[in-house]
Write a protein that holds these residues in place. Structure first.
Motif, mmCIF file in Angstrom:
data_model
loop_
_atom_site.group_PDB
_atom_site.id
_atom_site.type_symbol
_atom_site.label_atom_id
_atom_site.label_comp_id
_atom_site.label_asym_id
_atom_site.label_seq_id
_atom_site.Cartn_x
_atom_site.Cartn_y
_atom_site.Cartn_z
ATOM 1 N N PHE A 140 0.867 -1.169 0.000
ATOM 2 C CA PHE A 140 0.000 0.000 0.000
ATOM 3 C C PHE A 140 0.903 1.218 0.000
ATOM 4 N N GLU A 141 0.674 2.145 -0.912
ATOM 5 C CA GLU A 141 1.512 3.340 -1.015
ATOM 6 C C GLU A 141 0.625 4.576 -1.169
ATOM 7 N N GLU A 142 1.099 5.696 -0.642
ATOM 8 C CA GLU A 142 0.416 6.968 -0.844
ATOM 9 C C GLU A 142 1.459 8.034 -1.162
ATOM 10 N N ARG A 143 1.014 9.042 -1.918
ATOM 11 C CA ARG A 143 1.924 10.094 -2.345
ATOM 12 C C ARG A 143 1.143 11.366 -2.626
ATOM 13 N N ALA A 144 1.709 12.479 -2.224
ATOM 14 C CA ALA A 144 1.141 13.785 -2.571
ATOM 15 C C ALA A 144 1.535 14.100 -4.005
ATOM 16 N N LEU A 145 0.553 14.487 -4.816
ATOM 17 C CA LEU A 145 0.821 14.878 -6.194
ATOM 18 C C LEU A 145 0.970 16.393 -6.300
ATOM 19 N N THR A 146 0.150 17.122 -5.537
ATOM 20 C CA THR A 146 0.253 18.569 -5.397
ATOM 21 C C THR A 146 -0.065 18.884 -3.940
ATOM 22 N N ASP A 147 -0.138 20.171 -3.594
ATOM 23 C CA ASP A 147 -0.474 20.550 -2.217
ATOM 24 C C ASP A 147 -1.871 20.085 -1.817
ATOM 25 N N SER A 148 -2.780 19.968 -2.769
ATOM 26 C CA SER A 148 -4.160 19.605 -2.430
ATOM 27 C C SER A 148 -4.625 18.277 -3.037
ATOM 28 N N LEU A 149 -3.755 17.582 -3.763
ATOM 29 C CA LEU A 149 -4.132 16.334 -4.415
ATOM 30 C C LEU A 149 -3.157 15.225 -4.048
ATOM 31 N N GLY A 150 -3.710 14.096 -3.621
ATOM 32 C CA GLY A 150 -2.885 12.945 -3.274
ATOM 33 C C GLY A 150 -3.406 11.690 -3.951
ATOM 34 N N ALA A 151 -2.561 10.671 -3.987
ATOM 35 C CA ALA A 151 -2.937 9.394 -4.594
ATOM 36 C C ALA A 151 -2.580 8.260 -3.645
ATOM 37 N N GLU A 152 -3.393 7.199 -3.700
ATOM 38 C CA GLU A 152 -3.136 5.975 -2.948
ATOM 39 C C GLU A 152 -3.255 4.811 -3.918
ATOM 40 N N VAL A 153 -2.375 3.830 -3.778
ATOM 41 C CA VAL A 153 -2.418 2.644 -4.617
ATOM 42 C C VAL A 153 -2.125 1.420 -3.744
ATOM 43 N N GLY A 154 -2.825 0.340 -4.031
ATOM 44 C CA GLY A 154 -2.603 -0.894 -3.299
ATOM 45 C C GLY A 154 -2.719 -2.088 -4.224
ATOM 46 N N PHE A 155 -2.015 -3.167 -3.881
ATOM 47 C CA PHE A 155 -2.063 -4.397 -4.681
ATOM 48 C C PHE A 155 -1.834 -5.584 -3.758
ATOM 49 N N ARG A 156 -2.538 -6.687 -4.047
ATOM 50 C CA ARG A 156 -2.391 -7.917 -3.256
ATOM 51 C C ARG A 156 -2.458 -9.108 -4.201
ATOM 52 N N VAL A 157 -1.528 -10.060 -4.029
ATOM 53 C CA VAL A 157 -1.561 -11.324 -4.747
ATOM 54 C C VAL A 157 -1.584 -12.424 -3.686
ATOM 55 N N GLU A 158 -2.401 -13.421 -3.924
ATOM 56 C CA GLU A 158 -2.634 -14.466 -2.927
ATOM 57 C C GLU A 158 -2.570 -15.833 -3.599
ATOM 58 N N HIS A 159 -2.156 -16.833 -2.858
ATOM 59 C CA HIS A 159 -2.278 -18.224 -3.308
ATOM 60 C C HIS A 159 -3.048 -18.981 -2.233
ATOM 61 N N THR A 160 -4.159 -19.599 -2.632
ATOM 62 C CA THR A 160 -4.980 -20.381 -1.708
ATOM 63 C C THR A 160 -5.096 -21.801 -2.229
ATOM 64 N N ASN A 161 -4.837 -22.764 -1.350
ATOM 65 C CA ASN A 161 -4.980 -24.174 -1.667
ATOM 66 C C ASN A 161 -6.038 -24.753 -0.735
ATOM 67 N N VAL A 162 -7.055 -25.410 -1.314
ATOM 68 C CA VAL A 162 -8.123 -26.035 -0.527
ATOM 69 C C VAL A 162 -8.172 -27.512 -0.908
ATOM 70 N N GLN A 163 -8.086 -28.376 0.114
ATOM 71 C CA GLN A 163 -8.137 -29.818 -0.101
ATOM 72 C C GLN A 163 -9.347 -30.390 0.620
ATOM 73 N N GLY A 164 -10.083 -31.268 -0.063
ATOM 74 C CA GLY A 164 -11.250 -31.890 0.544
ATOM 75 C C GLY A 164 -11.899 -32.859 -0.426
ATOM 76 N N ARG A 165 -13.075 -33.360 -0.027
ATOM 77 C CA ARG A 165 -13.842 -34.293 -0.859
ATOM 78 C C ARG A 165 -15.197 -33.677 -1.185
ATOM 79 N N GLY A 166 -15.537 -33.710 -2.461
ATOM 80 C CA GLY A 166 -16.809 -33.158 -2.902
ATOM 81 C C GLY A 166 -17.941 -34.151 -2.753
ATOM 82 N N ILE A 167 -19.087 -33.782 -3.275
ATOM 83 C CA ILE A 167 -20.275 -34.626 -3.189
ATOM 84 C C ILE A 167 -20.079 -35.940 -3.949
ATOM 85 N N ASP A 168 -19.156 -35.956 -4.921
ATOM 86 C CA ASP A 168 -18.848 -37.176 -5.675
ATOM 87 C C ASP A 168 -17.852 -38.063 -4.933
ATOM 88 N N ASP A 169 -17.430 -37.634 -3.735
ATOM 89 C CA ASP A 169 -16.505 -38.346 -2.850
ATOM 90 C C ASP A 169 -15.082 -38.444 -3.407
#
Length: 181
Positions: A57-86
């Motif tokens: 997450f980053e923020e920066r002033a662009l002028t005295d009255s204008l600012g910007a914020e930017v954010g980014f997230r990357v995730e890896h999720t692993n789910v293990q289980g048995r479905g209705i088909d077993d």
């Protein structure tokens, strides 16, 4: 009976101003070992979920009255289980999320913000592997192990008015979902 052993941890580093940017980078991790027992075992067989994410997450002033914020997230999720088909399933998801905001302070007492974001969410173990009657909620749920990430697109406009005695904030937003689970 539901048994849920979960660990959730976050490491965040706030950095000094660099090239005009102030912000933070971080890591987020979670493990979840979920077990249903008794009558609940028919609803959801044991599942294991592991997630790790990196973000900034980053923020920066662009002028005295204008600012910007930017954010980014990357995730890896692993789910293990048995479905209705077993059949045993080992599913991987890579949700991405990002946001960009412009903050404008035209007067000392007034602030206006415009924000846009795109976010993805991996399906939960129940959404993937539910197998029928859920006694606790008196519902019937059927998981779908072929689900993909849910996408959300959000736009927001907000305003803040303040003086020495108080602060008033308001916001309006809209979100559109694609692949809603």
């Amino acid at each position: 009976t539901y048994r849920n052993e979960e660990f959730d941890g976050r490491l965040e580093l706030v950095h000094e101003t660099f090239a005009g940017f102030d912000g933070a980078i971080g890591l987020h991790g979670r493990t979840r070992d979920f077990r249903a027992e008794g009558e609940a075992a028919e609803f959801l067989l044991p599942t294991d979920t592991h997630m790790v994410a990196a973000y900034f997450f980053e923020e920066r002033a662009l002028t005295d009255s204008l600012g910007a914020e930017v954010g980014f997230r990357v995730e890896h999720t692993n789910v293990q289980g048995r479905g209705i088909d077993d059949q045993r399933r080992d599913l991987d998801f890579v949700p991405l999320s990002g946001s960009l905001a412009l903050l404008y302070d035209p007067l000392d007492w007034l602030g206006i913000g415009l924000n846009g974001s795109i976010s993805q969410r991996a399906p939960t173990q129940v959404e993937l592997f539910a197998r029928g009657a859920h006694e606790a909620t008196s519902t019937f749920e059927r998981g779908d192990p072929d689900l993909e990430e849910e996408n959300a697109y959000t736009g927001e406009l907000r305003a803040t008015a303040k003086n020495g005695r108080g602060r008033l904030e308001g916001a309006a937003f809209v979100t559109q979902y694609d692949g809603f689970i």
